[in-house]
Scaffold this motif. Structure first.
Motif: not given
Length: 125
Positions: A34-63
């Motif tokens: 699963m992943g979370w993304f966000r979109q601010a007004p006037g901007k493109e959608r951007e990646f925020v965070a993700s997690i694999i099916w087991s929950g054992r690995s994640t990824d985050y945007a630097d921000s």
């Protein structure tokens, strides 16, 4: 097909916290990252965070690294995004999405689908 419904957004002051939830129904939830993304007004959608099916690995945007935490409860078919030390630049509509293929071993930032409708997060300065 999976259906996703986000909740937990709102208005918060800078430095505050919110916890977003994304509830899934439909196909097997526990097999898909699963992943979370966000979109601010006037901007493109951007990646925020993700997690694999087991929950054992994640990824985050630097921000958001070290401020946000993604987690999941497969028994409740829900993925969460804990957001701490919020900043005005975090203001956006936050949406969750599922990996297009099951059992991916890398959380990643692409190849997501089944988008939810989103929940608004507004951070005041």
């Amino acid at each position: 097909q999976v259906q996703l419904v986000e909740s937990g957004g709102g208005l918060v002051q800078a430095g505050g916290s919110l916890r977003l939830s994304c509830a899934a129904s439909g196909r097997s939830f526990s097999s898909y990252g699963m992943g979370w993304f966000r979109q601010a007004p006037g901007k493109e959608r951007e990646f925020v965070a993700s997690i694999i099916w087991s929950g054992r690995s994640t990824d985050y945007a630097d921000s958001v690294k070290d401020r946000f935490t993604i987690s999941r409860d497969n028994g409740k078919r829900t993925v969460y995004l804990q957001m701490n030390n919020l900043k005005p630049e975090d203001t956006a509509v936050y949406s969750c999405a599922a990996h297009l293929t099951p059992l991916r071993s890398v959380a990643g930032r692409t190849a997501f689908g089944s988008w939810g409708q989103g929940t608004q997060v507004t951070v005041s300065s």
